[in-house]
Scaffold this active site. Structure first.
Site, PDB file in Angstrom:
ATOM      1  CG  ASP A  91      39.442  36.020  44.114  1.00 38.91           C
ATOM      2  OD1 ASP A  91      39.439  35.185  43.186  1.00 38.91           O
ATOM      3  OD2 ASP A  91      39.500  37.258  43.911  1.00 38.91           O
TER       4      ASP A  91
ATOM      5  CG  HIS B 198      36.431  39.927  44.662  1.00 34.83           C
ATOM      6  ND1 HIS B 198      35.900  41.047  44.065  1.00 34.83           N
ATOM      7  CD2 HIS B 198      36.795  39.105  43.649  1.00 34.83           C
ATOM      8  CE1 HIS B 198      35.958  40.902  42.759  1.00 34.83           C
ATOM      9  NE2 HIS B 198      36.482  39.733  42.487  1.00 34.83           N
TER      10      HIS B 198
ATOM     11  CG  HIS C 220      35.368  41.186  38.964  1.00 34.28           C
ATOM     12  ND1 HIS C 220      36.557  40.623  39.371  1.00 34.28           N
ATOM     13  CD2 HIS C 220      35.699  42.402  38.479  1.00 34.28           C
ATOM     14  CE1 HIS C 220      37.551  41.466  39.136  1.00 34.28           C
ATOM     15  NE2 HIS C 220      37.056  42.550  38.585  1.00 34.28           N
TER      16      HIS C 220
ATOM     17  CG  ASN D 282      38.532  33.399  35.511  1.00 33.02           C
ATOM     18  OD1 ASN D 282      38.377  32.399  36.202  1.00 33.02           O
ATOM     19  ND2 ASN D 282      39.346  34.369  35.850  1.00 33.02           N
TER      20      ASN D 282
ATOM     21  CG  HIS E 200      40.026  31.965  40.075  1.00 36.39           C
ATOM     22  ND1 HIS E 200      39.325  32.388  38.968  1.00 36.39           N
ATOM     23  CD2 HIS E 200      39.806  32.883  41.039  1.00 36.39           C
ATOM     24  CE1 HIS E 200      38.722  33.545  39.253  1.00 36.39           C
ATOM     25  NE2 HIS E 200      38.992  33.866  40.501  1.00 36.39           N
ATOM     26  CG  LEU E 201      39.054  24.342  40.942  1.00 32.57           C
ATOM     27  CD1 LEU E 201      38.040  23.226  40.709  1.00 32.57           C
ATOM     28  CD2 LEU E 201      40.079  23.917  41.975  1.00 32.57           C
TER      29      LEU E 201
HETATM   30 ZN   LIG Z   1      37.096  38.971  40.662  1.00 30.75          ZN
HETATM   31 ZN   LIG Z   2      38.160  35.594  41.369  1.00 32.95          ZN
END
Ligand SMILES: [Zn+2]
Ligand SMILES: [Zn+2]
Length: 432
Positions: free
Chosen positions: A313, A240, A187, A102, A70-71
């Site tokens: 993650d 994940h 996810h 996201n 997640h950047l």
């Molecule tokens: Zn996730």
């Molecule tokens: Zn994630």
């Protein structure tokens, strides 16, 4: 993949243990890089007046690929930026990462994706690929224009952070993704079961009085989506994984011929829900840390080849959001700069997992899962290398991070194993 364009470099790494499990290489050798490409591998190589990187006592391996980062850009540059996130990745030994969509706004249109690609070309220290959303606004109602996003350069599709609740919509997503030849990455969470769960539902949650997020909230969705993928004969990537039932379902689907891949995070491999007794908000993540049996199944999944990807993650959060009581903290922890050392310390040193398996699952495995060329140590291959020190001990501190955020579960801990240098696409992008 997109990064700053800069001149390639020439150098020689001398006397390292060159270890590329996929290429079947394990010997003390020199590796010479000419203009960013591996030009020679051997003993006492001609150095061509290149710069020498001393490798004796160190391991030289294919650099890592993180399929789940997640950047936080666009929208939360206080937490991470293109520059800080890719610098953190370089320090962690990564030559490529995949960023999640996201963000604010969500990466659900060619316009948002296009501007991110431009930004990566200006600021990214290492190559970045961008996943686009499966549904518009990740709202779970309407599919994005997957064909257009793929043409614009999307590396895959995910609604990460949220599940795709409707089975009918998931089925159509599988059909459209197949036309684009991009992976769907999922996810897996049945929200009516995870609800307001703060941690794994079990003895520890009962003792602490926290609402539980049961394993079945994940495994039920994993089983649903594997069934849909099998019905459509389409590939699938599961993000994940945390529950043993999910690993069993993935193994069964693979045995049935489905092209399904799975990833697991360092924290799920190193910790169990027992750690949550400390009430450290940096132990709050989604999916949550699970039982010792779940952790063992995840490790066995790596050993057996059911799970082929380690994914951090990496989820940066602002200090004011994370430094609150456990119940109020958001889910997510950082991981790019500690992944190798954590897994080396918790799994390789104690003899639980081989270094070879770890290296494969941090490099070739994730690349293959997304149809990317795996980094390799072979003459003619672009130089994507990591130089690792298995003897170094170091303490994880806030000041040591290149990431803008410090929500690491490893703060204050002493780890063994350190990244000494990273080469991404023919350039030395980190030396420490
Ligand atoms: Zn996730
Ligand atoms: Zn994630």
């Amino acid at each position: 993949m997109y990064a700053k364009t800069r001149p390639k470099e020439s150098f020689v790494v001398t006397g390292a243990r060159v270890l590329d499990p996929a290429e079947g290489v394990d010997a003390t050798l020199d590796v010479r890089v000419d203009d960013g490409v591996i030009a020679a591998i051997g003993t006492s190589l001609e150095r061509n007046e290149h710069r020498v990187v001393e490798g004796s006592g160190l391991v030289l391996a294919p650099a890592f690929v993180d399929p789940h980062v997640h950047l936080r850009t666009p929208g939360r540059e206080d937490e991470e930026t293109m520059a800080s996130g890719t610098a953190a990745a370089a320090a962690g030994g990564y030559c490529a990462i995949l960023a999640m969509p996201n963000t604010e706004p969500v990466v659900d249109s060619a316009a948002v994706l296009g501007s991110l690609i431009e930004q990566a070309r200006a600021d990214a220290e290492i190559p970045v690929g961008f996943l686009a959303a499966i549904t518009k606004g990740q709202a779970g109602a309407e599919l994005t224009e997957m064909g257009e996003l793929a043409d614009q350069g999307a590396a895959g599709f995910t609604d990460d952070g949220r599940p795709v609740r409707s089975p009918g919509l998931m089925r159509r997503a599988l059909q459209y993704a197949s036309i684009t030849d991009r992976r769907l990455a999922l996810h897996e969470e049945e929200l009516s079961l995870s609800r307001d769960g703060q941690m794994h539902e079990g003895e520890v949650s009962a003792e602490l009085g926290f609402a539980g997020y049961p394993s079945v909230a994940e495994s039920l969705m994993v089983e649903r989506d594997l069934a849909l993928a099998a019905y459509e004969t389409q590939p699938l990537h599961l993000m994940h994984l945390s529950a043993r039932e999910s690993v069993a379902a993935l193994a069964a689907a693979q045995a049935g011929g489905l092209r399904a891949t799975g990833e697991v995070t360092p924290h799920h491999l190193c910790l169990t829900d027992e750690a949550v007794r400390s009430l450290d908000p940096n132990l709050k993540m989604n999916p949550p840390l699970r039982s010792a049996e779940d952790r063992a199944a995840l490790i066995d999944g790596l050993r057996a080849g059911t799970i082929t990807c380690v994914a951090t993650d990496h989820a940066p959060h602002a200090r004011h959001e994370k430094e609150v009581p456990f119940e109020e903290a958001p889910f997510g922890v950082t991981g790019l700069e500690t992944a190798f050392a954590a897994l080396y310390t918790y799994l390789v040193e104690p003899g639980v997992l081989s270094l070879e398996t770890l290296l494969e699952c941090m490099s070739a495995g994730p690349a293959r899962a997304y149809g990317l060329a795996p980094p390799r140590i072979a003459v003619g291959a672009p130089a994507n290398l990591v130089l690792l020190d298995g003897n170094a001990r170091w303490q994880v501190t806030e000041r040591g991070f290149r990431s803008r955020s410090v929500n690491s579960w490893l703060l204050g801990k002493t780890l063994k194993g350190k990244v000494r240098a990273t080469v991404a696409d023919g350039r030395l992008v980190y030396e420490g």
